[in-house]
Write a protein that holds these residues in place. Structure first.
Motif, PDB file in Angstrom:
ATOM      1  N   ILE A  34     -24.765  52.063  13.740  1.00 19.32           N
ATOM      2  CA  ILE A  34     -24.366  51.316  12.605  1.00 19.32           C
ATOM      3  C   ILE A  34     -24.976  51.438  11.475  1.00 19.32           C
ATOM      4  O   ILE A  34     -26.401  51.432  11.419  1.00 19.32           O
ATOM      5  CB  ILE A  34     -24.631  49.956  13.149  1.00 19.32           C
ATOM      6  CG1 ILE A  34     -24.089  49.681  14.473  1.00 19.32           C
ATOM      7  CG2 ILE A  34     -24.196  48.638  12.108  1.00 19.32           C
ATOM      8  CD1 ILE A  34     -22.610  49.597  14.639  1.00 19.32           C
ATOM      9  N   PRO A  35     -24.725  51.733  10.159  1.00 22.12           N
ATOM     10  CA  PRO A  35     -25.391  51.922   9.143  1.00 22.12           C
ATOM     11  C   PRO A  35     -26.327  50.487   8.509  1.00 22.12           C
ATOM     12  O   PRO A  35     -25.741  49.600   9.113  1.00 22.12           O
ATOM     13  CB  PRO A  35     -24.235  51.856   7.882  1.00 22.12           C
ATOM     14  CG  PRO A  35     -23.122  52.413   8.803  1.00 22.12           C
ATOM     15  CD  PRO A  35     -22.943  51.897  10.005  1.00 22.12           C
ATOM     16  N   ASN A  37     -27.056  48.642   6.352  1.00 24.51           N
ATOM     17  CA  ASN A  37     -27.081  47.356   5.701  1.00 24.51           C
ATOM     18  C   ASN A  37     -25.550  46.586   6.037  1.00 24.51           C
ATOM     19  O   ASN A  37     -25.155  46.168   5.441  1.00 24.51           O
ATOM     20  CB  ASN A  37     -27.521  47.489   4.174  1.00 24.51           C
ATOM     21  CG  ASN A  37     -28.588  47.962   3.860  1.00 24.51           C
ATOM     22  OD1 ASN A  37     -29.863  47.277   4.398  1.00 24.51           O
ATOM     23  ND2 ASN A  37     -28.881  48.924   3.023  1.00 24.51           N
ATOM     24  N   THR A  38     -24.986  47.269   7.042  1.00 24.38           N
ATOM     25  CA  THR A  38     -23.595  46.721   7.405  1.00 24.38           C
ATOM     26  C   THR A  38     -23.789  45.427   7.755  1.00 24.38           C
ATOM     27  O   THR A  38     -24.627  44.966   8.554  1.00 24.38           O
ATOM     28  CB  THR A  38     -22.937  47.469   8.499  1.00 24.38           C
ATOM     29  OG1 THR A  38     -22.840  48.888   8.316  1.00 24.38           O
ATOM     30  CG2 THR A  38     -21.671  46.857   8.858  1.00 24.38           C
ATOM     31  N   THR A  93     -27.010  41.533   9.208  1.00 21.09           N
ATOM     32  CA  THR A  93     -26.802  42.690   9.403  1.00 21.09           C
ATOM     33  C   THR A  93     -26.238  42.862  10.957  1.00 21.09           C
ATOM     34  O   THR A  93     -26.739  42.239  11.819  1.00 21.09           O
ATOM     35  CB  THR A  93     -27.997  43.484   9.479  1.00 21.09           C
ATOM     36  OG1 THR A  93     -29.156  43.000  10.308  1.00 21.09           O
ATOM     37  CG2 THR A  93     -28.774  43.208   7.881  1.00 21.09           C
ATOM     38  N   PHE A  94     -25.419  43.810  10.880  1.00 25.06           N
ATOM     39  CA  PHE A  94     -24.664  44.114  12.350  1.00 25.06           C
ATOM     40  C   PHE A  94     -25.867  44.331  13.424  1.00 25.06           C
ATOM     41  O   PHE A  94     -25.731  44.286  14.346  1.00 25.06           O
ATOM     42  CB  PHE A  94     -23.656  45.223  11.967  1.00 25.06           C
ATOM     43  CG  PHE A  94     -22.584  45.368  13.024  1.00 25.06           C
ATOM     44  CD1 PHE A  94     -22.579  44.637  14.329  1.00 25.06           C
ATOM     45  CD2 PHE A  94     -21.734  46.332  12.733  1.00 25.06           C
ATOM     46  CE1 PHE A  94     -21.686  44.944  15.268  1.00 25.06           C
ATOM     47  CE2 PHE A  94     -20.275  46.330  13.790  1.00 25.06           C
ATOM     48  CZ  PHE A  94     -20.368  45.854  14.868  1.00 25.06           C
ATOM     49  N   PHE A 282     -15.756  40.227  11.920  1.00 23.85           N
ATOM     50  CA  PHE A 282     -15.908  40.410  10.442  1.00 23.85           C
ATOM     51  C   PHE A 282     -14.987  39.722   9.538  1.00 23.85           C
ATOM     52  O   PHE A 282     -13.958  39.126   9.929  1.00 23.85           O
ATOM     53  CB  PHE A 282     -15.465  42.124  10.235  1.00 23.85           C
ATOM     54  CG  PHE A 282     -16.045  42.997  11.157  1.00 23.85           C
ATOM     55  CD1 PHE A 282     -17.444  43.537  10.664  1.00 23.85           C
ATOM     56  CD2 PHE A 282     -15.610  43.315  12.280  1.00 23.85           C
ATOM     57  CE1 PHE A 282     -17.969  44.463  11.227  1.00 23.85           C
ATOM     58  CE2 PHE A 282     -16.429  44.284  12.908  1.00 23.85           C
ATOM     59  CZ  PHE A 282     -17.686  44.780  12.562  1.00 23.85           C
TER      60      PHE A 282
END
Length: 282
Positions: A34-35, A37-38, A93-94, A282
């Protein structure tokens, strides 16, 4: 965290240990998929009927991972839920939502299970003034959370530990050579603000405990008939607690004997967690 009566420093200590145990040097799966800042949202849902406890603790878990988390609790601790009810929605954040999920659920499910079980006992004696007490049969290190959960279910906390109430039990009585000697010796050594409770197993011991000046008398593993006789013998001269082998089938009968308290170890020592799920959207 809003005022819950919980010690924030103690909760931080519990969570720091839990983070080290579960996350350690980092969530290698989430952090490499997971990036950073997602942003995502999550929803917790009750998968069974019960009482919710532990929302402020779960919020702290996620805020340690994402201080800017948006927290939207639909209900409060102590509220009843039905299967399918939404408990809370969070946005952050994710990574935080995934990494904190298991720890938050573990704590909330256990605490909600305790609250739900406590409420069952309160419901069984709803027409009585008897108070349901917890015991020291808690998970080491989690006692404050276990006892908080009992309160959320409508119960009353007994002593927190060995330091805030003098509980004279059978082995103490043996070494002191009697209830009278035990009560007298302890009373000379402790502040008047600390109460003395004496465990008794028969009517002779009950009589001696009354005469010795016990503040609370525990009736341990007595039948309902003997419990009623003990209450009549005590005549309101001290508070009375019934204890031992309590279950939902006999709790109403015990309450009807006239005791002030009923202590139940099963509230915390054999907990069935309340099923709660967390789903990302989401």
């Amino acid at each position: 965290m809003k005022n819950t009566g919980l010690n924030i420093q103690e909760i931080e200590y519990i969570l720091n240990h839990a983070f080290q145990e579960d996350i350690g040097s980092g969530d290698i799966t989430t952090n490499n998929l997971i990036p950073e800042n997602t942003i995502a949202s999550a929803r917790m849902t009750a998968k069974a009927d019960g009482i919710i406890a532990g929302l402020p603790i779960a919020e702290l878990v996620f805020r340690k991972l994402d201080p800017d988390l948006v927290w939207n609790a639909i209900i409060e601790d102590g509220d009843r839920v039905k299967k399918g009810d939404v408990i809370l929605e969070i946005k952050g954040t994710f990574r935080a939502l995934l990494t904190g999920e298991r720890l938050a659920l573990n704590l909330m499910q256990r605490m909600s299970g305790i609250a739900s079980e406590t409420a069952k006992y309160l419901d069984a004696i709803k027409d009585s003034k008897v108070k349901i007490l917890d015991t020291r049969k808690t998970v080491p290190g989690l006692r404050s959370l276990d006892k908080y959960a009992v309160k959320m279910g409508g119960g009353t906390n007994h002593r927190m530990g060995l330091f805030d109430l003098a509980m004279i039990k059978d082995n103490h009585i043996k070494i002191a050579q009697g209830i009278t000697n035990a009560v007298s010796q302890i009373r000379k050594s402790i502040p008047e603000s600390i109460k003395i409770e004496v465990e008794t197993t028969n009517l002779e011991e009950v009589k001696e405990a009354v005469e010795a000046g016990a503040d609370i008398i525990m009736l341990d593993n007595m039948s309902n008939d003997m419990t009623k006789q003990a209450v009549e013998l005590i005549q309101g001269n001290t508070l009375v607690e019934a204890s031992g082998n309590m279950n939902l089938e006999r709790i109403a009968g015990v309450a009807a004997t006239g005791v002030d308290f009923i202590s139940i170890g099963a509230l915390t020592h054999s907990v069935t967690a309340l099923d709660i799920s967390q789903n990302i959207f989401f």
